[in-house]
Design a protein around this motif. Structure first.
Motif, PDB file in Angstrom:
ATOM      1  N   TYR A 276     -60.238  13.920-102.450  1.00 59.39           N
ATOM      2  CA  TYR A 276     -59.440  13.648-104.507  1.00 59.39           C
ATOM      3  C   TYR A 276     -60.784  14.726-104.888  1.00 59.39           C
ATOM      4  O   TYR A 276     -61.996  14.313-105.091  1.00 59.39           O
ATOM      5  CB  TYR A 276     -58.961  12.936-104.922  1.00 59.39           C
ATOM      6  CG  TYR A 276     -57.180  12.623-103.759  1.00 59.39           C
ATOM      7  CD1 TYR A 276     -55.703  13.263-104.024  1.00 59.39           C
ATOM      8  CD2 TYR A 276     -58.056  11.313-102.830  1.00 59.39           C
ATOM      9  CE1 TYR A 276     -55.110  12.980-103.546  1.00 59.39           C
ATOM     10  CE2 TYR A 276     -56.432  10.787-101.919  1.00 59.39           C
ATOM     11  CZ  TYR A 276     -55.661  11.892-102.724  1.00 59.39           C
ATOM     12  OH  TYR A 276     -54.217  10.817-101.478  1.00 59.39           O
ATOM     13  N   ASN A 278     -61.907  16.295-108.476  1.00 63.76           N
ATOM     14  CA  ASN A 278     -61.353  16.038-110.007  1.00 63.76           C
ATOM     15  C   ASN A 278     -61.249  17.465-110.416  1.00 63.76           C
ATOM     16  O   ASN A 278     -62.505  18.345-110.661  1.00 63.76           O
ATOM     17  CB  ASN A 278     -62.378  15.141-110.941  1.00 63.76           C
ATOM     18  CG  ASN A 278     -62.101  14.781-112.114  1.00 63.76           C
ATOM     19  OD1 ASN A 278     -61.724  15.857-112.924  1.00 63.76           O
ATOM     20  ND2 ASN A 278     -62.803  13.992-113.077  1.00 63.76           N
ATOM     21  N   THR A 279     -60.855  18.343-111.691  1.00 62.68           N
ATOM     22  CA  THR A 279     -60.193  20.074-111.663  1.00 62.68           C
ATOM     23  C   THR A 279     -60.258  19.674-113.444  1.00 62.68           C
ATOM     24  O   THR A 279     -59.931  21.315-113.270  1.00 62.68           O
ATOM     25  CB  THR A 279     -58.121  20.051-111.067  1.00 62.68           C
ATOM     26  OG1 THR A 279     -57.548  19.411-112.468  1.00 62.68           O
ATOM     27  CG2 THR A 279     -58.248  19.456-110.007  1.00 62.68           C
ATOM     28  N   HIS A 286     -64.069  22.579-111.616  1.00 65.16           N
ATOM     29  CA  HIS A 286     -63.035  22.843-112.299  1.00 65.16           C
ATOM     30  C   HIS A 286     -62.841  23.955-111.494  1.00 65.16           C
ATOM     31  O   HIS A 286     -61.663  24.334-111.651  1.00 65.16           O
ATOM     32  CB  HIS A 286     -63.386  22.701-113.894  1.00 65.16           C
ATOM     33  CG  HIS A 286     -62.583  23.504-114.593  1.00 65.16           C
ATOM     34  ND1 HIS A 286     -61.618  22.617-114.360  1.00 65.16           N
ATOM     35  CD2 HIS A 286     -62.337  24.822-115.312  1.00 65.16           C
ATOM     36  CE1 HIS A 286     -60.429  23.911-115.067  1.00 65.16           C
ATOM     37  NE2 HIS A 286     -61.198  25.166-115.614  1.00 65.16           N
ATOM     38  N   VAL A 288     -61.190  26.818-109.547  1.00 62.07           N
ATOM     39  CA  VAL A 288     -60.359  26.662-108.381  1.00 62.07           C
ATOM     40  C   VAL A 288     -60.913  27.207-106.919  1.00 62.07           C
ATOM     41  O   VAL A 288     -61.523  27.400-105.617  1.00 62.07           O
ATOM     42  CB  VAL A 288     -59.339  27.329-108.674  1.00 62.07           C
ATOM     43  CG1 VAL A 288     -59.218  28.931-108.571  1.00 62.07           C
ATOM     44  CG2 VAL A 288     -57.859  27.223-106.930  1.00 62.07           C
ATOM     45  N   ARG A 291     -63.086  25.065-105.384  1.00 62.50           N
ATOM     46  CA  ARG A 291     -62.628  23.756-105.167  1.00 62.50           C
ATOM     47  C   ARG A 291     -62.687  25.413-103.094  1.00 62.50           C
ATOM     48  O   ARG A 291     -61.915  24.268-102.284  1.00 62.50           O
ATOM     49  CB  ARG A 291     -61.293  22.996-104.808  1.00 62.50           C
ATOM     50  CG  ARG A 291     -61.979  22.882-106.453  1.00 62.50           C
ATOM     51  CD  ARG A 291     -60.688  21.843-107.123  1.00 62.50           C
ATOM     52  NE  ARG A 291     -59.930  22.621-107.733  1.00 62.50           N
ATOM     53  CZ  ARG A 291     -59.377  23.393-108.811  1.00 62.50           C
ATOM     54  NH1 ARG A 291     -59.951  22.757-109.514  1.00 62.50           N
ATOM     55  NH2 ARG A 291     -57.654  24.284-108.348  1.00 62.50           N
ATOM     56  N   VAL A 428     -49.815  14.622-105.838  1.00 65.32           N
ATOM     57  CA  VAL A 428     -50.259  15.698-106.705  1.00 65.32           C
ATOM     58  C   VAL A 428     -49.672  16.550-108.532  1.00 65.32           C
ATOM     59  O   VAL A 428     -49.396  17.607-108.420  1.00 65.32           O
ATOM     60  CB  VAL A 428     -50.159  17.113-105.579  1.00 65.32           C
ATOM     61  CG1 VAL A 428     -51.376  16.828-104.944  1.00 65.32           C
ATOM     62  CG2 VAL A 428     -49.314  17.000-105.239  1.00 65.32           C
ATOM     63  N   THR A 436     -56.438  13.026-110.434  1.00 72.55           N
ATOM     64  CA  THR A 436     -57.075  14.724-110.214  1.00 72.55           C
ATOM     65  C   THR A 436     -57.604  15.926-111.612  1.00 72.55           C
ATOM     66  O   THR A 436     -58.010  16.415-111.463  1.00 72.55           O
ATOM     67  CB  THR A 436     -57.008  15.583-109.459  1.00 72.55           C
ATOM     68  OG1 THR A 436     -55.482  16.039-109.216  1.00 72.55           O
ATOM     69  CG2 THR A 436     -56.997  14.299-107.718  1.00 72.55           C
ATOM     70  N   TYR A 438     -55.145  17.680-112.412  1.00 74.06           N
ATOM     71  CA  TYR A 438     -54.340  18.803-111.310  1.00 74.06           C
ATOM     72  C   TYR A 438     -52.690  18.880-112.208  1.00 74.06           C
ATOM     73  O   TYR A 438     -52.287  17.348-112.291  1.00 74.06           O
ATOM     74  CB  TYR A 438     -53.710  18.979-110.485  1.00 74.06           C
ATOM     75  CG  TYR A 438     -53.606  19.879-109.969  1.00 74.06           C
ATOM     76  CD1 TYR A 438     -53.956  20.764-109.558  1.00 74.06           C
ATOM     77  CD2 TYR A 438     -52.437  19.278-109.202  1.00 74.06           C
ATOM     78  CE1 TYR A 438     -53.113  22.030-108.947  1.00 74.06           C
ATOM     79  CE2 TYR A 438     -51.509  20.131-109.159  1.00 74.06           C
ATOM     80  CZ  TYR A 438     -52.018  22.123-108.289  1.00 74.06           C
ATOM     81  OH  TYR A 438     -50.972  22.733-107.983  1.00 74.06           O
ATOM     82  N   ASP A 473     -54.704  25.841-104.709  1.00 74.82           N
ATOM     83  CA  ASP A 473     -54.795  25.155-105.559  1.00 74.82           C
ATOM     84  C   ASP A 473     -55.794  24.765-105.354  1.00 74.82           C
ATOM     85  O   ASP A 473     -57.594  23.827-105.983  1.00 74.82           O
ATOM     86  CB  ASP A 473     -54.437  24.623-106.837  1.00 74.82           C
ATOM     87  CG  ASP A 473     -52.695  25.673-107.338  1.00 74.82           C
ATOM     88  OD1 ASP A 473     -53.038  27.184-107.531  1.00 74.82           O
ATOM     89  OD2 ASP A 473     -52.027  25.427-107.773  1.00 74.82           O
ATOM     90  N   PRO A 475     -56.585  20.956-104.987  1.00 72.13           N
ATOM     91  CA  PRO A 475     -56.562  19.737-105.961  1.00 72.13           C
ATOM     92  C   PRO A 475     -57.370  18.279-105.588  1.00 72.13           C
ATOM     93  O   PRO A 475     -57.643  17.843-105.433  1.00 72.13           O
ATOM     94  CB  PRO A 475     -55.351  19.281-106.491  1.00 72.13           C
ATOM     95  CG  PRO A 475     -54.307  19.804-106.123  1.00 72.13           C
ATOM     96  CD  PRO A 475     -54.569  21.020-105.354  1.00 72.13           C
TER      97      PRO A 475
END
Length: 513
Positions: A276, A278-279, A286, A288, A291, A428, A436, A438, A473, A475
């Motif tokens: 997981y 942390n967005t 943060h 994308v 990620r 999610v 997260t 998200y 995305d 997350p």
């Protein structure tokens, strides 16, 4: 929804031999069951983890439960339950008569209402209140309880059947705070007669139990171990009769049907493990594109072979194989490790290299530390990331991810119920249990859309679109899908029924042979 199949590897002469042996009904010493799963809280409003819910399914009742391998909930504390109309927004249950709490007081619909109301009011950071986002209000009248939902939710009965639906004695639990002592007041098939945190829980059959089970089981002593190696040592020294969740991967992979001293059950499982991310704004992950770059560097095959010795399967989607709605969205989007594509994304994001972030894991949680080090190597190999690994005691680990203090954290997820929905909103959805940060309006719309189908197969398209959005995305990065292993001594039967992916831990099925 398929019924999860179970493969039995029986280490005795003839499959039927030990199954046909009579139970030792006159043997009443406790069966010792070992596990590395920790109990966060004895209060159903304060725990949302496999170890706590394993205990809850034995000492509490919910209105509904799952039969072994079953895909649909059946009545337990309830006599019957059903939606009152096709709009799937009002759900009504009639309680069984004569259900008694340990005090001797009879359960009423008011206790059910109290249990659901307090769970949502307390809304613990590590509790299961997030399961009931569609629950608007609860009415009670005698033995009848009525749930009013804010939107159509065909999955509501599944959620009621989980540990989140555990019914507590309204006279023994505070309405707006967690209970802090080590006592339990439930109506399940067992009574908790003794409990020492992180050590043991002593369970005796509840003679007053009335519900879905025809009979309760033998006395059981759950023993909790700090890590897989400690569990293995207890198993090898015969201090426990059953080992479940989790022996070390090398031990599981070496289990042999020719060993005359054990019985092994291996079941297709719906347990998954995800990384997981942390967005939140201001955190290292943060953007994308950062990620997505991570997703291009993860090798699930390496984890499955070199960390887990082939006892898990690589997972390329949020929903595991065997559950309606499963896809391979991460394989389709990131089909191989590709450092060049990862670097291009990071250059586009304009971040300084290497990207530094903290990675947390729970100490003693199976092979979590070895897994974390393997992922660290994968991400750092080409100089794109620098990972700060941190291991935490389980309760501290939960609080840290719930408080948004970690950049990345690997957590196993045992399905709450046999439906793809359990991999949606809790993982999610906005304000998800995994916290997260998200939030996607598209994802929330797809989750709500999937819940409107009473025929769960019709929700497959919504789940397909949801998983593709998650792959874009990022997350969360799916890692692997596990199997259920239970090992017992030759004089213990029923191990094959202990766990089957429905979220229920059936200690009452264990018996002396």
């Amino acid at each position: 929804m398929r019924i999860l199949a179970t493969l039995l590897v029986v280490a005795v002469a003839g499959v039927g031999g030990w199954q046909l042996l009579p139970d030792q009904d006159d043997r009443d010493d406790a069966i010792a069951v070992g596990t590395t799963d920790a109990v966060t809280s004895l209060d159903p409003a304060g725990a949302y983890d496999a170890g706590s819910w394993a205990l809850f399914s034995n000492v509490f009742q919910s209105l509904l439960t799952f039969e072994p391998g079953g895909a649909e909930p059946v009545p337990d504390a309830a006599e019957e339950c059903d939606f009152t109309a096709t709009d799937l927004r009002t759900y009504r249950c009639e309680l069984r008569e004569g259900l008694k709490f340990p005090s001797g007081r009879e359960m009423t619909a008011e206790d059910v209402k109290f249990s659901f109301d307090r769970l949502r009011k307390i809304d613990s950071d590590v509790g299961p209140a997030s399961l009931f986002t569609t629950l608007e209000s609860v009415d009670a009248d005698g033995l009848r309880v009525t749930f009013h939902l804010s939107s159509a939710d065909a999955t509501f009965p599944f959620k009621v059947a989980t540990g989140a639906g555990a019914i507590v004695d309204s006279t023994a639990y505070p309405a707006d705070a967690l209970r802090e002592d080590d006592a339990v007041d439930g109506t399940g098939p067992y009574e908790l007669t003794s409990y020492t945190k992180d050590s043991r829980a002593v369970l005796t059959p509840n003679d007053d139990y009335r519900g879905a089970l025809k009979e309760t089981g033998k006395p059981v002593e759950l023993r909790y171990f700090e890590d897989s190696e400690a569990l293995d040592a207890a198993w090898r020294s015969k201090r426990i009769d059953v080992a479940a969740r989790q022996l070390p991967p090398k031990v599981l992979s070496a289990l042999s049907a020719s060993d005359p001293d054990i019985r092994v059950s291996e079941a297709d499982g719906s347990e998954t493990r995800n990384l997981y991310l942390n967005t939140r704004k201001g955190r290292a992950l943060h953007d994308v594109r950062v990620r997505r770059a991570m997703a291009w560097l993860i090798s699930r095959e390496d984890l499955a072979v070199n960390v887990y010795d082939g006892t898990v399967d690589p997972l390329y989607s949020l929903i595991p194989a065997g559950i309606v709605g499963h896809t391979t969205s991460f394989f389709d989007t990131y089909p191989e490790q590709n450092a060049a594509k990862a670097r291009a994304l990071l250059d586009e994001a304009g971040v300084d290299l290497p990207v530094r972030f903290t990675y947390g894991y729970g100490k003693g949680r199976g092979a979590a530390e070895a897994e974390a080090k393997a992922i660290e190597r994968q991400l750092e190999k080409d100089g794109l990331f620098e990972v700060d690994l941190k291991g935490y005691e389980w309760t501290d680990f939960q609080k840290r991810w719930a408080g948004g203090k970690l950049d990345a954290y690997a957590v196993g997820w045992v399905a709450d119920y046999p439906d793809a929905d359990t991999f949606g909103s809790p993982l999610v959805g906005t304000d998800s249990t995994m916290n997260t940060g998200y939030s996607s309006q598209q994802v929330d719309t797809l989750i709500r859309g999937s819940q409107r189908y009473a025929d769960r197969g019709q929700a497959a398209d919504d789940f397909k679109d949801l998983q593709q959005t998650i792959a874009e995305d990022v997350p969360v990065i799916p890692l692997w899908q596990g199997k259920e292993y239970v090992v017992t001594s030759v004089d213990v039967g029923g191990g094959q029924y202990l766990s089957d992916g429905t979220g229920v831990f059936r200690l009452w099925r264990l018996t002396w042979i």
